[in-house]
Design an enzyme around this catalytic site. Structure first.
Site, PDB file in Angstrom:
ATOM      1  N   ARG A  64       0.844  -1.213   0.000  1.00 31.92           N
ATOM      2  CA  ARG A  64       0.000   0.000   0.000  1.00 31.92           C
ATOM      3  C   ARG A  64       0.872   1.253   0.000  1.00 31.92           C
ATOM      4  O   ARG A  64       0.464   2.313  -0.461  1.00 31.92           O
ATOM      5  CB  ARG A  64      -0.965   0.008   1.202  1.00 31.92           C
ATOM      6  CG  ARG A  64      -1.747   1.308   1.311  1.00 31.92           C
ATOM      7  CD  ARG A  64      -3.057   1.246   2.103  1.00 31.92           C
ATOM      8  NE  ARG A  64      -3.076   0.294   3.167  1.00 31.92           N
ATOM      9  CZ  ARG A  64      -2.553   0.483   4.386  1.00 31.92           C
ATOM     10  NH1 ARG A  64      -1.966   1.623   4.696  1.00 31.92           N
ATOM     11  NH2 ARG A  64      -2.627  -0.464   5.292  1.00 31.92           N
ATOM     12  N   TYR A 117     -13.178  18.517 -14.377  1.00 30.55           N
ATOM     13  CA  TYR A 117     -13.724  17.178 -14.539  1.00 30.55           C
ATOM     14  C   TYR A 117     -14.809  16.961 -13.468  1.00 30.55           C
ATOM     15  O   TYR A 117     -14.653  17.391 -12.317  1.00 30.55           O
ATOM     16  CB  TYR A 117     -12.565  16.184 -14.380  1.00 30.55           C
ATOM     17  CG  TYR A 117     -12.978  14.748 -14.324  1.00 30.55           C
ATOM     18  CD1 TYR A 117     -13.456  14.090 -15.456  1.00 30.55           C
ATOM     19  CD2 TYR A 117     -12.888  14.022 -13.144  1.00 30.55           C
ATOM     20  CE1 TYR A 117     -13.838  12.772 -15.398  1.00 30.55           C
ATOM     21  CE2 TYR A 117     -13.264  12.697 -13.081  1.00 30.55           C
ATOM     22  CZ  TYR A 117     -13.743  12.080 -14.220  1.00 30.55           C
ATOM     23  OH  TYR A 117     -14.110  10.773 -14.152  1.00 30.55           O
ATOM     24  N   ASP A 189      -3.904  19.570 -13.322  1.00 24.43           N
ATOM     25  CA  ASP A 189      -4.341  18.263 -13.824  1.00 24.43           C
ATOM     26  C   ASP A 189      -3.916  18.206 -15.292  1.00 24.43           C
ATOM     27  O   ASP A 189      -4.470  18.904 -16.142  1.00 24.43           O
ATOM     28  CB  ASP A 189      -5.863  18.135 -13.663  1.00 24.43           C
ATOM     29  CG  ASP A 189      -6.390  16.780 -14.146  1.00 24.43           C
ATOM     30  OD1 ASP A 189      -5.773  16.174 -15.046  1.00 24.43           O
ATOM     31  OD2 ASP A 189      -7.438  16.344 -13.633  1.00 24.43           O
TER      32      ASP A 189
HETATM   33  C1  LIG Z   1     -10.759  10.883 -15.874  1.00 26.18           C
HETATM   34  C2  LIG Z   1     -10.257  12.131 -15.288  1.00 26.18           C
HETATM   35  C3  LIG Z   1      -9.993  12.232 -13.912  1.00 26.18           C
HETATM   36  C4  LIG Z   1     -10.290  11.113 -12.942  1.00 26.18           C
HETATM   37  O1  LIG Z   1      -9.481   9.998 -13.154  1.00 26.18           O
HETATM   38  P1  LIG Z   1      -9.939   8.476 -12.832  1.00 26.18           P
HETATM   39  O2  LIG Z   1      -8.762   7.672 -13.279  1.00 26.18           O
HETATM   40  O3  LIG Z   1     -11.170   8.221 -13.643  1.00 26.18           O
HETATM   41  O4  LIG Z   1     -10.199   8.403 -11.382  1.00 26.18           O
HETATM   42  C5  LIG Z   1      -9.474  13.420 -13.450  1.00 26.18           C
HETATM   43  N1  LIG Z   1      -9.222  14.462 -14.262  1.00 26.18           N
HETATM   44  C6  LIG Z   1      -9.482  14.409 -15.594  1.00 26.18           C
HETATM   45  C7  LIG Z   1      -9.181  15.592 -16.448  1.00 26.18           C
HETATM   46  C8  LIG Z   1     -10.013  13.242 -16.155  1.00 26.18           C
HETATM   47  O5  LIG Z   1     -10.273  13.206 -17.466  1.00 26.18           O
END
Ligand SMILES: *Cc1c(COP(=O)(O)O)cnc(C)c1O
Length: 399
Positions: A64, A117, A189
């Site tokens: 983990r 998102y 992100d």
């Molecule tokens: C899909 C996505 C997420 C979340 O990721 P998961 O792997 O689905 O948990 C976060 N930010 C963006 C821009 C995404 O496209």
């Protein structure tokens, strides 16, 4: 210069995506890294276990917290993002939530962009807010509004670029400069661009988060996430956010699949971008289409910023039909090869309707406020022959 008289330079992106952090000689000559399927790690005696637990002697303890296969993925991603360190997670949401649980406290303010998102939006507004964290939204493409919002000195500034789903681009360098001057940490992100197209840390961001489910994995066969930043913050995120707060550890098998995906990331992003350019221009020329957002189109409102900030415009397109939402749904239902599904960045072209799918976590009023229009269609252009993608779109558009 090294001893041979050669100028030393960092190896290229794809070379690092294939080789970084792995030496076959360490694993009996195996060309590809072994997968360490183990939950726990043994110690020759209690004293050495104690030294590992106290941090005096770094060692794997329990998967983990860390695992050799996951560790290789983390080193490779840190290199690709130009970060000191990285931590892998069971999902993108695992990465985002662990980072925030590690860095914020009740009473803190975070400043986030207007477009996020859907699940990130829900985490901030319905999750963090419940624990006394103040969440402020601002349009980060508007420098004046951003400067005003920074006056309340938020702890963290968070945004996506290009933003999911409407492709708004945030100027990372400018935002990081303004946020830094106000004492805020900047988290980007980078899921849509991937480190192949944009490296936010080189532009001044403090941290990067990813859904590895998308372009990094690239094959639609796993869920995973990553966070990248300084060693100090990543240690905090690992030993608190991951270990104690979320437990969202990435499985070694999925780490191997992401490592495999990374090997072709450069190749895939070039092909995704090239095909998306052809599809975007095709859509723009069709009389049924009202508008197309793809950062490589001259008509894209932030075309120059995108050209400066992104090595290539990427594989994501957002567009609307003149006849609106019902026509959008009819068009999507008529597609044969392009699949109706959320997620993105796969070999298969995927199409979805944000207002009723990924961004249904926003109320209709919130959708209107955050520029998620009712007729918006999001297309992730895949790696099929582009003629076949165009043919499917053309047959679905024609009545
Ligand atoms: C899909 C996505 C997420 C979340 O990721 P998961 O792997 O689905 O948990 C976060 N930010 C963006 C821009 C995404 O496209």
């Amino acid at each position: 210069m090294d001893g041979s008289g050669q100028v030393k330079r960092e190896k290229g992106f794809s070379t690092r995506a294939i080789h970084e952090g792995y030496h076959p000689a360490d694993e009996g000559g195996a060309l590809t890294p072994p997968v360490h399927f183990t939950s726990t790690f043994t110690f020759p005696d209690v004293e050495s276990a104690g030294a590992a637990f106290s941090g005096e002697q770094p060692a794997h303890i329990y998967s983990r917290i860390s695992n050799p296969t996951v560790d290789l993925l983390e080193r490779r991603m840190a290199s690709l993002e130009g970060a000191e360190a990285a931590v892998a997670f069971a999902s993108g949401m695992g990465a985002i939530t662990a980072v925030f649980w590690s860095l914020v406290e009740p009473g803190d303010e975070i400043l986030v962009d207007k477009t996020l998102y859907g699940c990130t939006y829900a985490f901030f507004n319905h999750g963090l807010a419940k624990f006394g964290v103040r969440v402020s939204h601002v349009d980060m493409t508007d420098e004046v509004a951003l400067e005003t919002a920074l006056k309340s000195r938020p702890k963290i500034v968070y945004f996506e670029t290009p933003a999911n789903p409407n492709m708004r681009i945030i100027d990372i360098r400018r935002t990081a400069t303004l946020a830094g001057a106000a004492g805020a940490r900047v988290i980007v992100d980078n899921t849509y661009a991937s480190p192949c197209l944009t490296q936010p840390i080189a532009l001044g961001a403090d941290m990067v988060v990813h859904s590895a489910t998308k372009y990094l994995g690239g094959h639609g066969d796993l869920i995973g996430g990553l966070a990248c930043g300084t060693q100090e913050i990543m240690d905090q995120v690992r030993f608190y956010g991951l270990k104690d707060m979320t437990g969202a550890a990435l499985a070694p098998f999925n780490a191997m699949l992401i490592l495999r995906g990374l090997k072709t990331l450069g190749l895939r992003m070039r092909e995704h971008s090239a095909s998306a350019g052809i599809v975007a221009r095709f859509l723009e020329a069709r009389p049924e289409v009202a508008n197309v957002a793809w950062p490589g189109l001259e008509s894209f409102p932030q075309y120059e910023l995108a050209a400066r900030q992104m090595q290539l415009p990427g594989g994501m397109i957002a567009f609307e039909l003149k006849a609106g939402k019902d026509a959008a749904i009819t068009f999507m239902n008529r597609l044969n090869m392009i699949q109706r599904a959320v997620s993105l960045g796969d070999a298969e072209s995927l199409i979805q309707h944000p207002a009723s799918m990924t961004h249904s976590t926003y109320t209709p009023e919130e959708q209107a406020e955050h520029a998620i229009t009712p007729g918006l269609i999001r297309l992730s252009v895949g790696l099929e022959d582009v003629e076949d993608i165009l043919a499917d779109i053309a047959q679905a558009l024609s009545t």
